[in-house]
Design a protein around this motif. Structure first.
Motif, mmCIF file in Angstrom:
data_model
loop_
_atom_site.group_PDB
_atom_site.id
_atom_site.type_symbol
_atom_site.label_atom_id
_atom_site.label_comp_id
_atom_site.label_asym_id
_atom_site.label_seq_id
_atom_site.Cartn_x
_atom_site.Cartn_y
_atom_site.Cartn_z
ATOM 1 N N HIS A 50 0.812 -1.212 0.000
ATOM 2 C CA HIS A 50 0.000 0.000 0.000
ATOM 3 C C HIS A 50 0.842 1.257 0.000
ATOM 4 O O HIS A 50 1.948 1.278 0.540
ATOM 5 C CB HIS A 50 -0.885 0.041 1.256
ATOM 6 C CG HIS A 50 -1.905 -1.028 1.294
ATOM 7 N ND1 HIS A 50 -3.084 -0.943 0.612
ATOM 8 C CD2 HIS A 50 -1.939 -2.218 1.935
ATOM 9 C CE1 HIS A 50 -3.808 -2.026 0.832
ATOM 10 N NE2 HIS A 50 -3.123 -2.821 1.630
ATOM 11 N N GLN A 51 0.266 2.308 -0.561
ATOM 12 C CA GLN A 51 0.796 3.649 -0.388
ATOM 13 C C GLN A 51 0.505 4.046 1.063
ATOM 14 O O GLN A 51 -0.476 3.571 1.643
ATOM 15 C CB GLN A 51 0.094 4.628 -1.339
ATOM 16 C CG GLN A 51 0.275 4.314 -2.806
ATOM 17 C CD GLN A 51 1.700 4.553 -3.263
ATOM 18 O OE1 GLN A 51 2.399 5.415 -2.739
ATOM 19 N NE2 GLN A 51 2.145 3.773 -4.236
ATOM 20 N N PRO A 52 1.299 4.923 1.637
ATOM 21 C CA PRO A 52 1.035 5.339 3.025
ATOM 22 C C PRO A 52 -0.377 5.885 3.238
ATOM 23 O O PRO A 52 -0.987 5.620 4.272
ATOM 24 C CB PRO A 52 2.105 6.406 3.263
ATOM 25 C CG PRO A 52 3.243 5.991 2.380
ATOM 26 C CD PRO A 52 2.593 5.439 1.139
ATOM 27 N N ILE A 53 -0.943 6.599 2.270
ATOM 28 C CA ILE A 53 -2.290 7.154 2.437
ATOM 29 C C ILE A 53 -3.334 6.035 2.528
ATOM 30 O O ILE A 53 -4.341 6.166 3.235
ATOM 31 C CB ILE A 53 -2.634 8.166 1.306
ATOM 32 C CG1 ILE A 53 -3.946 8.884 1.605
ATOM 33 C CG2 ILE A 53 -2.720 7.471 -0.043
ATOM 34 C CD1 ILE A 53 -3.919 9.799 2.786
ATOM 35 N N GLU A 54 -3.104 4.927 1.849
ATOM 36 C CA GLU A 54 -4.035 3.799 1.904
ATOM 37 C C GLU A 54 -4.014 3.148 3.286
ATOM 38 O O GLU A 54 -5.054 2.730 3.800
ATOM 39 C CB GLU A 54 -3.691 2.771 0.818
ATOM 40 C CG GLU A 54 -3.859 3.306 -0.585
ATOM 41 C CD GLU A 54 -3.257 2.420 -1.650
ATOM 42 O OE1 GLU A 54 -3.643 2.571 -2.827
ATOM 43 O OE2 GLU A 54 -2.387 1.570 -1.334
ATOM 44 N N VAL A 55 -2.824 3.072 3.884
ATOM 45 C CA VAL A 55 -2.694 2.520 5.236
ATOM 46 C C VAL A 55 -3.295 3.487 6.251
ATOM 47 O O VAL A 55 -4.021 3.077 7.159
ATOM 48 C CB VAL A 55 -1.212 2.205 5.556
ATOM 49 C CG1 VAL A 55 -1.027 1.839 7.014
ATOM 50 C CG2 VAL A 55 -0.730 1.070 4.659
#
Length: 160
Positions: free
Chosen positions: A136-141
């Protein structure tokens, strides 16, 4: 024993969070691409992180149910941190490596096709493609974590 399983608030909160996050992936993908892709129901990666939603809701549910000072809350919180780190680190980089390897296979297959003068040679003939969306991209996490927290709070309110 079955009754204990059926009334396990942290378990059902976590399962609800992961299921709802997977459904949200389908909706999010539709918003972005304007097409329905039901494969997202069972896929890893994407927005929001279902794994993160599950472990963050689990940690909050345990905190609400057993207490913020309990050993169970500590264990579930550390588990959540490890899962989130893994999602943005190791799994994300494995997906990036898969993308590069798939491109190398495609380029090599195209080169072989040109060298052998095979007009309808397809890179797909070289074998199975690696899955590129793993992490995941950090924003997704980040979104998955907040979604999991919200699910735990709503479930706590509904559970009564």
């Amino acid at each position: 024993m079955l009754h204990q399983l059926l009334v396990n608030f942290p378990l059902w909160t976590s399962l609800t969070a992961i299921l709802l996050a997977q459904i949200l992936k389908v909706l999010w993908n539709f918003i972005v691409t304007r097409s329905w892709d039901w494969n997202w129901l069972l896929s890893s990666g994407g927005m929001p992180s279902a794994h993160t939603s599950a472990v963050s809701s689990l940690a909050v549910a345990v905190g609400l149910y057993r207490g913020w000072d309990s050993a169970a809350f500590a264990v579930s919180s550390v588990l959540a941190i490890i899962v989130m780190y893994d999602a943005t680190g190791v799994r994300r980089h494995a997906g990036m490596q898969a993308r590069v390897l798939n491109q190398l296979v495609d380029d090599f297959a195209a080169l072989l096709g040109e060298l052998r003068h095979i007009k309808d040679f397809s890179p797909r003939e070289t074998g199975t493609r690696l899955k590129e969306i793993l992490g995941h991209q950090p924003i997704e996490v980040f979104t998955g974590a907040w979604f999991g927290i919200a699910v735990a709070l709503v479930m706590y309110w509904l559970w009564g």
